[in-house]
Scaffold this motif. Sequence first.
Motif, mmCIF file in Angstrom:
data_model
loop_
_atom_site.group_PDB
_atom_site.id
_atom_site.type_symbol
_atom_site.label_atom_id
_atom_site.label_comp_id
_atom_site.label_asym_id
_atom_site.label_seq_id
_atom_site.Cartn_x
_atom_site.Cartn_y
_atom_site.Cartn_z
ATOM 1 N N PRO A 224 15.107 -20.916 17.817
ATOM 2 C CA PRO A 224 13.899 -20.132 18.117
ATOM 3 C C PRO A 224 13.274 -19.481 16.869
ATOM 4 O O PRO A 224 12.045 -19.476 16.730
ATOM 5 N N GLN A 225 14.100 -18.949 15.965
ATOM 6 C CA GLN A 225 13.561 -18.338 14.743
ATOM 7 C C GLN A 225 12.887 -19.389 13.858
ATOM 8 O O GLN A 225 11.838 -19.137 13.272
ATOM 9 N N TYR A 226 13.520 -20.554 13.761
ATOM 10 C CA TYR A 226 12.955 -21.661 12.982
ATOM 11 C C TYR A 226 11.581 -22.058 13.532
ATOM 12 O O TYR A 226 10.623 -22.224 12.766
ATOM 13 N N ILE A 227 11.482 -22.190 14.830
ATOM 14 C CA ILE A 227 10.206 -22.571 15.444
ATOM 15 C C ILE A 227 9.151 -21.509 15.180
ATOM 16 O O ILE A 227 8.020 -21.821 14.791
ATOM 17 N N SER A 228 9.507 -20.257 15.378
ATOM 18 C CA SER A 228 8.557 -19.162 15.159
ATOM 19 C C SER A 228 8.087 -19.119 13.708
ATOM 20 O O SER A 228 6.885 -19.012 13.432
ATOM 21 N N ASP B 271 5.960 -22.268 12.811
ATOM 22 C CA ASP B 271 4.681 -22.179 13.510
ATOM 23 C C ASP B 271 3.787 -21.157 12.818
ATOM 24 O O ASP B 271 2.596 -21.405 12.610
ATOM 25 N N ASP B 272 4.342 -20.014 12.425
ATOM 26 C CA ASP B 272 3.570 -18.989 11.718
ATOM 27 C C ASP B 272 3.046 -19.492 10.374
ATOM 28 O O ASP B 272 1.937 -19.160 9.976
ATOM 29 N N ILE B 273 3.843 -20.293 9.681
ATOM 30 C CA ILE B 273 3.413 -20.846 8.395
ATOM 31 C C ILE B 273 2.266 -21.833 8.608
ATOM 32 O O ILE B 273 1.382 -21.951 7.771
ATOM 33 N N GLY B 274 2.269 -22.513 9.749
ATOM 34 C CA GLY B 274 1.179 -23.428 10.057
ATOM 35 C C GLY B 274 1.555 -24.894 10.013
ATOM 36 O O GLY B 274 0.684 -25.755 9.820
ATOM 37 N N PHE B 275 2.836 -25.197 10.203
ATOM 38 C CA PHE B 275 3.242 -26.594 10.251
ATOM 39 C C PHE B 275 2.569 -27.275 11.438
ATOM 40 O O PHE B 275 2.391 -26.670 12.499
ATOM 41 N N ASP B 276 2.183 -28.526 11.239
ATOM 42 C CA ASP B 276 1.524 -29.293 12.291
ATOM 43 C C ASP B 276 2.515 -29.823 13.313
ATOM 44 O O ASP B 276 2.176 -30.001 14.481
ATOM 45 N N GLN B 277 3.722 -30.112 12.859
ATOM 46 C CA GLN B 277 4.772 -30.631 13.742
ATOM 47 C C GLN B 277 6.080 -29.969 13.349
ATOM 48 O O GLN B 277 6.375 -29.799 12.168
ATOM 49 N N ILE B 278 6.865 -29.610 14.358
ATOM 50 C CA ILE B 278 8.141 -28.927 14.158
ATOM 51 C C ILE B 278 9.212 -29.785 14.809
ATOM 52 O O ILE B 278 9.265 -29.894 16.029
ATOM 53 N N ASN B 279 10.036 -30.411 13.977
ATOM 54 C CA ASN B 279 11.033 -31.357 14.465
ATOM 55 C C ASN B 279 12.407 -30.703 14.632
ATOM 56 O O ASN B 279 12.835 -29.940 13.774
ATOM 57 N N ASN C 90 6.606 -24.815 22.973
ATOM 58 C CA ASN C 90 5.652 -24.949 21.884
ATOM 59 C C ASN C 90 5.282 -26.425 21.766
ATOM 60 O O ASN C 90 6.143 -27.280 21.576
ATOM 61 N N LYS C 91 4.005 -26.721 21.868
ATOM 62 C CA LYS C 91 3.543 -28.121 21.872
ATOM 63 C C LYS C 91 3.724 -28.823 20.530
ATOM 64 O O LYS C 91 3.656 -30.046 20.457
ATOM 65 N N LYS C 92 3.971 -28.064 19.460
ATOM 66 C CA LYS C 92 4.193 -28.671 18.151
ATOM 67 C C LYS C 92 5.616 -29.193 18.001
ATOM 68 O O LYS C 92 5.898 -29.958 17.092
ATOM 69 N N VAL C 93 6.512 -28.759 18.868
ATOM 70 C CA VAL C 93 7.931 -29.103 18.735
ATOM 71 C C VAL C 93 8.228 -30.488 19.300
ATOM 72 O O VAL C 93 7.859 -30.790 20.428
ATOM 73 N N ILE C 94 8.905 -31.284 18.489
ATOM 74 C CA ILE C 94 9.370 -32.603 18.914
ATOM 75 C C ILE C 94 10.872 -32.629 18.695
ATOM 76 O O ILE C 94 11.358 -32.396 17.593
ATOM 77 N N SER C 95 11.606 -32.894 19.769
ATOM 78 C CA SER C 95 13.054 -32.933 19.691
ATOM 79 C C SER C 95 13.566 -34.356 19.851
ATOM 80 O O SER C 95 13.147 -35.066 20.742
#
Length: 131
Positions: free
Chosen positions: A69-73, A76-84, A124-129
């Motif tokens: 959760p901290q990694y995603i937050s 996302d705050d930095i502005g990555f387009d995709q979070i894997n 979060n829609k940017k997250v791809i697992s």
Amino acid sequence: TKMLPNIDKINISFDAGTESTYNKLRINGNWKTLIDNSMLLRKLIDKHSRSTLMQADFVTQLDNYLEIPQYISLTDDIGFDQININKMWNWGKITNEEFKRINVIDLDHPDHPALKDILSSIHNKKVISSI
């Protein structure tokens, strides 16, 4: 900056959501440099290349899965387009026993249910697992 329009995507490995875990997993890495450079890259992409995708990577294991959760937050705050969120592979760098001990992706791992709960709470829609 001149190269950015010619780059489709840039992947940056985090493998942590906090500085202490990053320092543990990324020997000789520098958390502050990672964050500062990620923010600078976001600014450069926004200014010079709207087409370059910025992707953050996280290889899930026993020592970091609670920080998803901290990694995603953070990313996302930095502005990555995709979070894997990726599974771990044993590339022969550790013994099979050690891999089994830290591989929380394994359905038989005692921490797997906690990992599953964390993953099911992500909206979060940017997250791809890949797990």
